[in-house]
Each structure stands twice: as structure tokens, then as C-alpha cells.
Design a protein around this motif. Sequence first.
Motif, PDB file in Angstrom:
ATOM      1  N   LYS A   7       0.814  -1.209   0.000  1.00  0.00           N
ATOM      2  CA  LYS A   7       0.000   0.000   0.000  1.00  0.00           C
ATOM      3  C   LYS A   7       0.852   1.264   0.000  1.00  0.00           C
ATOM      4  N   ILE A   8       2.029   1.190   0.640  1.00  0.00           N
ATOM      5  CA  ILE A   8       2.898   2.353   0.803  1.00  0.00           C
ATOM      6  C   ILE A   8       4.338   1.920   0.572  1.00  0.00           C
ATOM      7  N   LEU A  10       8.317   3.351   1.024  1.00  0.00           N
ATOM      8  CA  LEU A  10       9.154   4.357   1.669  1.00  0.00           C
ATOM      9  C   LEU A  10      10.532   4.316   1.036  1.00  0.00           C
ATOM     10  N   THR A  35      -0.561   2.888  -5.080  1.00  0.00           N
ATOM     11  CA  THR A  35       0.458   2.866  -4.033  1.00  0.00           C
ATOM     12  C   THR A  35       0.983   4.276  -3.792  1.00  0.00           C
ATOM     13  N   LYS A  36       1.101   4.631  -2.509  1.00  0.00           N
ATOM     14  CA  LYS A  36       1.657   5.932  -2.129  1.00  0.00           C
ATOM     15  C   LYS A  36       3.149   5.767  -1.898  1.00  0.00           C
ATOM     16  N   VAL A  37       3.938   6.734  -2.375  1.00  0.00           N
ATOM     17  CA  VAL A  37       5.394   6.709  -2.193  1.00  0.00           C
ATOM     18  C   VAL A  37       5.782   7.909  -1.340  1.00  0.00           C
ATOM     19  N   PHE A  38       6.508   7.645  -0.262  1.00  0.00           N
ATOM     20  CA  PHE A  38       6.978   8.704   0.610  1.00  0.00           C
ATOM     21  C   PHE A  38       8.497   8.735   0.593  1.00  0.00           C
ATOM     22  N   GLY A  59       8.451  -1.385   2.092  1.00  0.00           N
ATOM     23  CA  GLY A  59       7.040  -1.394   1.745  1.00  0.00           C
ATOM     24  C   GLY A  59       6.191  -1.738   2.947  1.00  0.00           C
TER      25      GLY A  59
END
Length: 160
Positions: A7-8, A10, A35-38, A59
Motif C-alpha cells: 500500500k505504501i 518508503l 500505491t503511495k510513495v513517501f 514497503g
Amino acid sequence: MGDPAIKILLTSEVGLKNIEISQAIFEHLEICPETKVFQLDSVLWDLLSDLVNAPHIAGLLDLPKSTLAPPQSISTLEGDVVILDRVQDAGKVGSILRTAAAAGFTQVIALTGCAYVWASKVLRAGMGAHRLLDLYEGWSNQQLLSAVTAPLLGTTSDAE
């Protein structure tokens, strides 16, 4: 068992400068655009991992339902099951999961007192076995005896 969806993601500036990491992120986003990328500060990144020189990518995903299902909601488990009883060393748990998957097992129960099967050290030692297994955690001996229908065979490394 289906693969859990990431989901995310990093990463950091250091990670994005790495061609393999940036390519992996790009390819993942093509398949899973939601998908969110930080991007984290590199100093903060160093606090996330206990590995020296860890690659700057991680992840976050949802755990499979089998891990989260309370033992009371499962009436019986059919077929062969590997049962871990108070195995506390995370590296050993991961090795056992890897061996179980290689031997064709698909179900593993970790009784109360075992190392957390999703701990980072277990994941590293498991080397991908988690995606091949239905994992159940936090069961008591009584819940085990009620749910497993196969004959039980026990081994120990400290028997006399």
C-alpha cells in the motif's frame, strides 16, 4: 494464499539515486498506481532499519487474513501443519518457515510464546516463504488440539 498488496513505499533521496531502487518503484507503480510513495529524510531513514547499509526502500502492506483470524473463528485445519511451540529466536523461526515452504507445507501455527512471524528478522530469514504459507499466531495448546485434525508428531532439539 494471495500476495498481500503493498500500500505504501518508503524511500529516501539516497534510495531514489539508486537505479535498481528507482526502477523497482517505477515498475511497481505501473502495476499498482494507487500505491503511495513517501521520500524520507536520510537521517530518519537510518532510524528505521537495524541493518547497516540497508537499501533505502521499504514497503508497508496489510497482513493476510489468516494471520489475523482469531483461533476461535477457525473450526479445523485440514492437511499437514507445522506447529511452532515457544521458538523465540527470530532467525530460527524464519529458517523453519523457509524449510516448511520448501518441503511443501502450506500451513504454520505459531503458539503463544513464539517470535512474531512478521518481525523483520523473521522476514529476512524466511526469504520469501511468507507468501507461500498460511500463518496463524498466538494459539494456545487447547486451540491447537481443537483445530488440527492430522496426527501430531513432536520433536525437540533438547531431548535426552
